[in-house]
Design an enzyme around this catalytic site. Structure first.
Site, PDB file in Angstrom:
ATOM      1  N   ASP A  82       0.828  -1.340   0.170  1.00  0.00           N
ATOM      2  CA  ASP A  82      -0.079  -0.055  -0.060  1.00  0.00           C
ATOM      3  C   ASP A  82       0.874   1.135   0.074  1.00  0.00           C
ATOM      4  OD1 ASP A  82      -2.354   1.384   0.142  1.00  0.00           O
ATOM      5  OD2 ASP A  82      -2.270   1.213   2.573  1.00  0.00           O
ATOM      6  N   HIS A  83       0.579   2.097  -1.076  1.00  0.00           N
ATOM      7  CA  HIS A  83       1.470   3.481  -0.874  1.00  0.00           C
ATOM      8  C   HIS A  83       2.756   3.268  -1.052  1.00  0.00           C
ATOM      9  CE1 HIS A  83      -2.148   6.128  -0.773  1.00  0.00           C
ATOM     10  NE2 HIS A  83      -2.474   5.223   0.086  1.00  0.00           N
ATOM     11  N   HIS A  89      -7.855   9.516   4.107  1.00  0.00           N
ATOM     12  CA  HIS A  89      -7.569   8.450   4.871  1.00  0.00           C
ATOM     13  C   HIS A  89      -7.696   8.844   6.693  1.00  0.00           C
ATOM     14  CE1 HIS A  89      -3.784   7.278   2.309  1.00  0.00           C
ATOM     15  NE2 HIS A  89      -5.000   6.233   2.262  1.00  0.00           N
ATOM     16  N   GLY A  90      -8.331   7.755   7.271  1.00  0.00           N
ATOM     17  CA  GLY A  90      -8.799   8.102   8.667  1.00  0.00           C
ATOM     18  C   GLY A  90     -10.294   8.460   8.837  1.00  0.00           C
ATOM     19  N   HIS A 150      -9.460   4.929  -2.035  1.00  0.00           N
ATOM     20  CA  HIS A 150      -8.433   4.652  -0.788  1.00  0.00           C
ATOM     21  C   HIS A 150      -9.490   5.460   0.240  1.00  0.00           C
ATOM     22  CE1 HIS A 150      -4.471   3.469  -1.675  1.00  0.00           C
ATOM     23  NE2 HIS A 150      -4.980   3.654  -3.023  1.00  0.00           N
ATOM     24  N   GLY A 151      -9.221   5.467   1.538  1.00  0.00           N
ATOM     25  CA  GLY A 151      -9.942   6.063   2.517  1.00  0.00           C
ATOM     26  C   GLY A 151     -11.409   5.250   2.869  1.00  0.00           C
ATOM     27  N   GLY A 152     -11.515   4.062   2.539  1.00  0.00           N
ATOM     28  CA  GLY A 152     -12.672   3.395   2.733  1.00  0.00           C
ATOM     29  C   GLY A 152     -13.599   3.485   4.005  1.00  0.00           C
ATOM     30  N   THR A 190      -8.477   1.845   8.873  1.00  0.00           N
ATOM     31  CA  THR A 190      -8.907   2.588  10.084  1.00  0.00           C
ATOM     32  C   THR A 190      -9.995   1.847  10.708  1.00  0.00           C
ATOM     33  OG1 THR A 190      -7.810   4.707   9.413  1.00  0.00           O
ATOM     34  CG2 THR A 190      -9.327   4.746  11.231  1.00  0.00           C
TER      35      THR A 190
HETATM   36  P1  13P Z   1      -8.888   4.047   5.732  1.00  0.00           P
HETATM   37  O1  13P Z   1      -7.686   4.147   6.807  1.00  0.00           O
HETATM   38  O2  13P Z   1      -9.396   5.445   5.692  1.00  0.00           O
HETATM   39  O3  13P Z   1      -9.747   3.087   5.835  1.00  0.00           O
HETATM   40  O4  13P Z   1      -8.066   4.094   4.437  1.00  0.00           O
HETATM   41  C1  13P Z   1      -7.411   2.993   4.096  1.00  0.00           C
HETATM   42  C2  13P Z   1      -6.776   3.082   2.857  1.00  0.00           C
HETATM   43  O5  13P Z   1      -6.891   3.929   2.182  1.00  0.00           O
HETATM   44  C3  13P Z   1      -5.268   2.312   2.616  1.00  0.00           C
HETATM   45  O6  13P Z   1      -4.442   2.782   1.633  1.00  0.00           O
END
Ligand code: 13P
Length: 287
Positions: free
Chosen positions: A84-85, A177-178, A207-209, A232
């Site tokens: 990831d990233h 994210h978060g 991302h950022g689900g 998260t």
């Molecule tokens: P969250 O931590 O907001 O769920 O995002 C996860 C993510 O996008 C991992 O790259």
């Protein structure tokens, strides 16, 4: 069954559902995600950040654990082990370590550099049979030290990156994210639709689900999102269940301090969160 992520995502895009990328942090996380995927007959992607790999010692330690666990549990659903990233160095380390998929995140470089570096990693990944994700624009917030401004992706830049042959594309569309802050403006579906129209039909990544409302998830899937990353939310459910156990004083009852007892509620909470994500994203029974 460890595989690269391309086929499962092409299938998801065609079937109008999304595969969850659930980030893992340790052995309990990994076991929770693999057993939930097998139980619900869902494909899944195990996401690993550089920070999580450091905690688990190294990318090769993670790869060895995931491979051994996948085999020992008799997992038959498709599972991808995905960076990831990734930075340049992390992508190289994962190619070496036996990951099945990488994300090269060149979003913090000037676009010409993102393009040229992504091209290099597309070639390297494909030579070794790995799938590869790239990023345009940026994801807001912070994840394991990776900080993004939340820039909306430029559709023309997405077109150029997609044309390199990346297997799936992450684009900044207002996602963070978060936990989403009070007053968050939501996902920008106009930008997402434009990106879909110029990206040659490759699966798109959200991302950022964590904490995205159901209607937005469904709309994103209808506009070409086939992979949704969640990190998260599992951390929060693990922490809440562990807190409840400790606050109820259960660690002080009998052998309640045994780590297998202490970590069990958190482990079950992750499994429950993962199940909810599979249901929400529509991937149950798709393996
Ligand atoms: P969250 O931590 O907001 O769920 O995002 C996860 C993510 O996008 C991992 O790259």
């Amino acid at each position: 069954m460890l595989v690269n992520a391309k086929e499962m995502l092409v299938k998801a895009a065609a079937g109008n559902y999304a595969v969850a990328q659930i980030n893992i942090n340790n052995l309990e996380w990994t076991k929770a995600v693999l057993t939930a995927a097998q139980e619900h007959k869902s494909p899944v992607i195990l996401g690993v950040t550089g920070g999580a790999a450091k905690w688990m010692v190294s990318f090769s330690t993670v790869a060895a654990m995931v491979k051994a666990m996948d085999k020992a549990l008799g997992v038959t659903v498709p599972v991808a082990l995905h960076l990831d990233h990734g930075t340049d160095a992390q992508c190289n380390a994962c190619l070496e370590a036996g990951f099945t998929s990488i994300m090269f995140d060149g979003s913090h470089y000037p676009f010409a550099e993102n393009l040229s570096k992504t091209r290099e990693f597309v070639d390297l990944a494909h030579k070794s049979g790995l799938s590869i994700e790239a990023e345009v624009g940026s994801i807001g917030g912070e994840e394991d030290g990776v900080v993004g401004a939340g820039d909306l992706a430029c559709p023309e830049e997405c077109r150029q990156i997609a044309a390199l042959g990346v297997d799936f594309l992450a684009a900044g569309i207002g996602n963070i994210h978060g936990v989403y802050p009070e007053g968050w403006l939501g996902l920008d579906f106009d930008v997402l639709a434009k990106i879909r129209d110029v990206s040659g039909g490759i699966p798109l990544v959200l991302h950022g689900g964590t904490g995205i409302p159901t209607e937005m998830i469904q709309k994103a899937i209808s506009l070409g999102v086939a992979k949704i990353n969640v990190n998260t939310e599992c951390q929060l459910s693990f922490a809440a269940a562990t807190r409840e156990y400790i606050e109820a004083g259960k660690d002080r009852q009998g052998k309640g301090f045994d780590p297998r007892k202490l970590l069990a509620p958190g482990y079950e909470a992750i499994r429950q969160t993962v199940r909810e994500k599979f249901e929400l994203f529509g991937s149950v029974g798709k393996a």
